[in-house]
Enzyme design. Structure first.
Site, PDB file in Angstrom:
ATOM      1  N   GLU A 263      41.276  58.432  23.266  1.00  0.00           N
ATOM      2  CA  GLU A 263      40.756  58.147  24.833  1.00  0.00           C
ATOM      3  C   GLU A 263      40.234  59.360  25.341  1.00  0.00           C
ATOM      4  OE1 GLU A 263      43.320  55.857  26.703  1.00  0.00           O
ATOM      5  OE2 GLU A 263      43.794  54.640  25.214  1.00  0.00           O
ATOM      6  N   GLU A 317      36.401  47.319  33.138  1.00  0.00           N
ATOM      7  CA  GLU A 317      37.389  46.098  33.203  1.00  0.00           C
ATOM      8  C   GLU A 317      37.765  45.813  34.648  1.00  0.00           C
ATOM      9  OE1 GLU A 317      40.107  46.308  29.563  1.00  0.00           O
ATOM     10  OE2 GLU A 317      39.744  48.292  29.928  1.00  0.00           O
ATOM     11  N   LYS A 320      41.378  45.217  35.545  1.00  0.00           N
ATOM     12  CA  LYS A 320      42.352  46.145  35.565  1.00  0.00           C
ATOM     13  C   LYS A 320      43.003  46.359  37.187  1.00  0.00           C
ATOM     14  CE  LYS A 320      42.513  48.516  31.745  1.00  0.00           C
ATOM     15  NZ  LYS A 320      43.536  49.076  30.978  1.00  0.00           N
ATOM     16  N   GLU A 326      40.330  52.619  38.067  1.00  0.00           N
ATOM     17  CA  GLU A 326      40.738  51.928  36.916  1.00  0.00           C
ATOM     18  C   GLU A 326      39.812  50.866  36.383  1.00  0.00           C
ATOM     19  OE1 GLU A 326      43.525  52.283  34.742  1.00  0.00           O
ATOM     20  OE2 GLU A 326      43.537  54.282  35.903  1.00  0.00           O
TER      21      GLU A 326
END
Length: 496
Positions: A263, A317, A320, A326
């Site tokens: 990641e 996303e 999240k 985030e």
């Protein structure tokens, strides 16, 4: 269609570079409108993304990936780790249902067992190595252990004193887990999975780490960080963290386990206390990272041996939890539209949401306002550009300054002339760029993909105003005769 990321092969070795490094993407699913697996795969294929990491082993996703050739890393979710780490039969059942049932139609090449287990669920750390071994044993039983590697992604935060890299070591609290884990990775020919987030290193450094150093931006030698022990020069956080991992492993007498970054990325939007979570910084980081990996730059400790990396992540996303950042690490939104256009010109065969074929003509910052006005008047007059979108009340009227209006007129002319490089000069006040100057509802020519989807994003610098840059109220006037003479000499009959 906006093209985004890459082509790729399999993992780079820390000791040999026979195989090419690759860029892959993580696919998270915390979206309120998660695309159907077939749509996800269609996007991957359209963007030529050849490596993906799933945070689970979703059956529908694995079926959709079948017969695509895309190399897939599946994951044992953290919530299943305790069960698998305590039972060989549970691990065998997991492999049977989630790997054997789909292989080889679905090209599964790796299994990540848990995610950042030591820091996320430390109570499960005692069974982590057992889980790795049980999963591997199940692969051996199915004769898949040579095709599919097993490892576990760790947070870079377990590396202490990461700079200078030579002095880096793992948090000794975890040595009872790390030593047998590294022994397992070495004996099975697997790799050390590491999550690296220079964004957080930068945010938490209290100014010690510069933004340019975190974003891979070019630094003069005097600004590079030097490891006094090795005299190696570091120009970015990413390389320093990768080498810190190599040195930390060497500290435990493991010197031949390659690092793969599972990641890494940068958020494109953040809260008010996250001022550096911006489109431009996300674009810079990911574009520079992709070039860095695929150009096989390597690290100072292992030059020429690049570290394969999975970008975090494919989609924003929105579900999240936590700060705004985030929710904004994605390259695309749920509709498959790019959040920004990567700057990947010159990255060889990387297809990127490549700006190689996405170029624009913009007014130069700092250009003489009078020259800009003259060029703007010519473009909207003799140049036969439709400048009606610049009129008051129209989409491109704001910002009302000559720099912004000239950029619209220049780019429209540039595309009208087939993006010929000679059609973007305007006596030196214009230049070709890969940054889309579209803003708000003002969409510039070239901002619409071949499939009709909007291609852009990055907020342009034309929003700035100048005391000498008044808005353009008249677009029919021709350029001064000397300007036309210069243009005709350069472009021959272009303006006739």
């Amino acid at each position: 269609m906006a093209v985004l990321i890459l082509l790729l092969l399999l993992a780079a070795s820390a000791v040999a570079a026979e195989e090419d490094a690759f860029i892959g993407v993580n696919i998270g699913t915390d979206l309120s409108d998660m695309p159907h697996p077939t749509q996800v795969v269609a996007l991957l294929k359209a963007q030529q993304i050849r490596h993906v990491r799933l945070y689970n082993a979703d059956r529908a996703m694995l079926i959709a990936l079948a017969n695509t050739g895309i190399q897939v890393m599946v994951s044992v979710p953290n919530e299943q780790l305790l069960g698998i780490g305590q039972s060989n039969s549970t691990a065998a059942n997991w492999v049977s249902h989630n790997v054997v049932a789909h292989y080889p139609a679905t090209n599964i090449t790796a299994i990540s067992v848990g995610s950042e287990v030591l820091t996320a669920i430390p109570n499960a750390a005692t069974v982590l190595v057992s889980a790795l071994k049980f999963i591997h044993s199940a692969l051996v039983a199915s004769n898949l252990d040579h095709q599919i590697k097993v490892s576990t992604p760790l947070s870079s935060s377990i590396i202490l004193d990461s700079f200078p890299p030579f002095q880096a070591f793992f948090n000794r609290t975890w040595n009872p887990v790390l030593v047998p884990m590294l022994s397992f990775l070495q004996s099975t020919g697997s790799f050390f999975m590491l999550n690296i987030y220079p964004y957080y290193d930068y945010m938490q450094s209290n100014g010690v780490i510069s933004l340019d150093y975190a974003l891979f931006k070019p630094l003069p030698p005097t600004k590079e960080a030097v490891d006094a022990n090795t005299l190696l020069h570091y120009s970015n956080v990413f390389d320093a963290m990768v080498d810190a991992a190599y040195f930390a492993m060497a500290f435990l007498n493991f010197t031949n386990i390659p690092v793969i970054v599972t990641e890494s990325g940068w958020p494109s939007k953040g809260d008010s206390n996250e001022p550096d979570a911006t489109l431009e910084n996300a674009n810079s980081y990911n574009s520079n990272l992709i070039r860095h990996v695929l150009n096989k730059t390597g690290t100072p400790k292992h030059p020429g041996i690049a570290v394969s990396t999975y970008l975090y992540e494919l989609y924003n996303e929105d579900m999240k939890s936590g700060p705004v950042s985030e929710k904004n690490w994605g390259l695309f939104d749920a509709n498959g539209s790019p959040i920004y256009i990567l700057h990947l010109t010159g990255s060889g065969m990387v297809l990127a949401n490549d700006t190689t074929n996405q170029t624009y003509c913009t007014a130069r910052n700092g250009a003489d306002p009078k020259m800009l006005q003259a060029a703007l008047d010519w473009a909207c007059g003799a140049g036969k550009v439709d400048c009606s979108p610049l009129l008051q009340g129209k989409p491109c009227y704001e910002p009302d300054n000559v720099l912004a209006h000239a950029t619209y007129a220049f780019d429209t002319y540039y595309h009208k002339m087939g993006k010929d490089s000679g059609s973007c000069d305007f006596n030196g006040v214009a230049a070709i760029t890969t940054t889309n100057p579209s803003h708000g509802s003002c969409m510039f020519p070239g901002s619409v993909g071949k499939d009709g989807s909007l291609v852009n994003i990055t907020a342009p610098s034309i929003n700035s105003t100048s005391s000498d840059s008044s808005g353009c109220n008249s677009y029919g006037a021709g350029l001064p005769s000397i300007f036309i003479v210069i243009r005709v000499l350069i472009w021959s009959v272009v303006f006739l």
